[in-house]
Design a protein around this motif. Structure first.
Motif: not given
Length: 335
Positions: A60, A64, A67-68
């Motif tokens: 995760a 993150l 993609y963030l």
């Protein structure tokens, strides 16, 4: 390949990959890295338990980051650059921001976003609270809630198309298919109106779409909060002679205020990012431009990556304080 089969294979690979990763991570910790045997068994078990949560969170965190976090820093970097012919870039500092704030269209988008922020969260939360209170008093309240919540299942573009038909205007000698113009002419209007082309007021016609969608979300959350209010407090207020309005505003509202704030901030964030509705209905014409649509125009129509990225950073800066405040309040309630 058949799309259904492709989706099934994707689900199997995704779920199987997750199960395999977590099972393999456990085996690696317990059987290889920190074996629970020998004189250091206790210390190894403690170390494994300390590392295990981070090992499970690693996919995760990587997702993150990829993609963030990376897009945020890449966008920030592009906002200080100017794209040159030949896919070359030149550092221009804050020139993109300066040019952007000097553009009338950007200032129009900023003003409209502020107007949306004032109207939409308050209206959607208010209507949602009203619907939650009234439907709980009806014998067919669950059916009413389903009807109010139904717009949440419609995409923003789909809702925009529906409302565009509601606002549709045809020549005066032709039967009107737009409900609003039909009602307008029925009640004495002189001629069909192009509702989406009326400056300033057309923004409210666009806001109606988002309010219509978000009211269902607010109603569901607030209805659950209202049902969680202890009956004893309401009964005590009734015994003391409080009327329904006093019970609602002085007993119920204070007890669900934290939920109201969460709903309001969630709708506020959605409002700040509004794009689909404006793009599908007016495309920013007739003084209806908003920041997300302005960003799209700069990035993909004008091919100006610098100003497009700068406008994206402005949107992020407007969203971030609300997110931080929301997280702070959530943690405060948990404590």
């Amino acid at each position: 390949m058949n799309p259904a089969l492709q989706g099934l294979i994707t689900i199997i690979i995704g779920v199987g990959g997750c199960v395999g990763y977590f099972y393999g991570a456990n085996l690696f910790l317990d059987k290889v890295l920190f074996r629970a045997e020998g004189p250091n068994a206790g210390r190894n078990i403690n170390r494994a338990n300390q590392i295990r949560p981070w090992l499970f969170l690693m996919p995760a965190l990587l997702a993150l980051g990829l993609y963030l976090a990376y897009p945020v820093f890449a966008t920030l970097r592009l906002s200080f650059l100017e794209r040159l012919p030949g896919n070359e870039y030149a550092f221009v500092g804050f020139d993109n921001y300066t040019r952007m704030f000097a553009e009338p269209k950007f200032m129009e988008a900023l003003r409209n976003n502020v107007l949306w922020l004032v109207v939409v969260p308050a209206a959607a939360t208010g209507f949602g609270l009203l619907a939650a209170q009234l439907t709980d008093r009806l014998s067919w309240g669950n059916i009413a809630k389903s009807i109010v919540f139904m717009p949440m299942a419609i995409s923003f573009v789909g809702a925009a198309v529906i409302f565009k038909l509601i606002y549709e205007a045809r020549p005066e000698d032709v039967a009107q298919i737009g409900i609003l113009n039909h009602l307008y002419l029925t009640f004495g209007g002189d001629a069909p109106r192009q509702w989406l082309q009326i400056p300033f007021w057309n923004n409210f016609f666009l806001m109606a779409v988002l309010i219509w969608i978000q009211t269902g979300f607010a109603m569901v959350i607030l209805s659950a909060a209202l049902r969680g209010i202890p009956e004893e407090t309401v009964e005590a207020a009734i015994i003391d002679g409080a009327n329904p309005f006093q019970i609602f505003f002085k007993i119920k509202i204070p007890q669900i205020m934290s939920t109201i704030v969460v709903v309001w901030t969630t709708i506020t964030i959605a409002t700040l990012k509004v794009f689909d509705i404006v793009f599908a209905m007016t495309n920013g014409q007739w003084e209806t431009q908003v920041l997300a649509n302005y960003m799209y125009d700069k990035l993909f129509r004008a091919n100006d990556w610098g100003m497009g990225s700068a406008s994206a950073m402005i949107i992020m800066l407007m969203v971030t304080p609300i997110l931080v405040w929301n997280v702070y309040n959530a943690r405060k309630e948990m404590q």
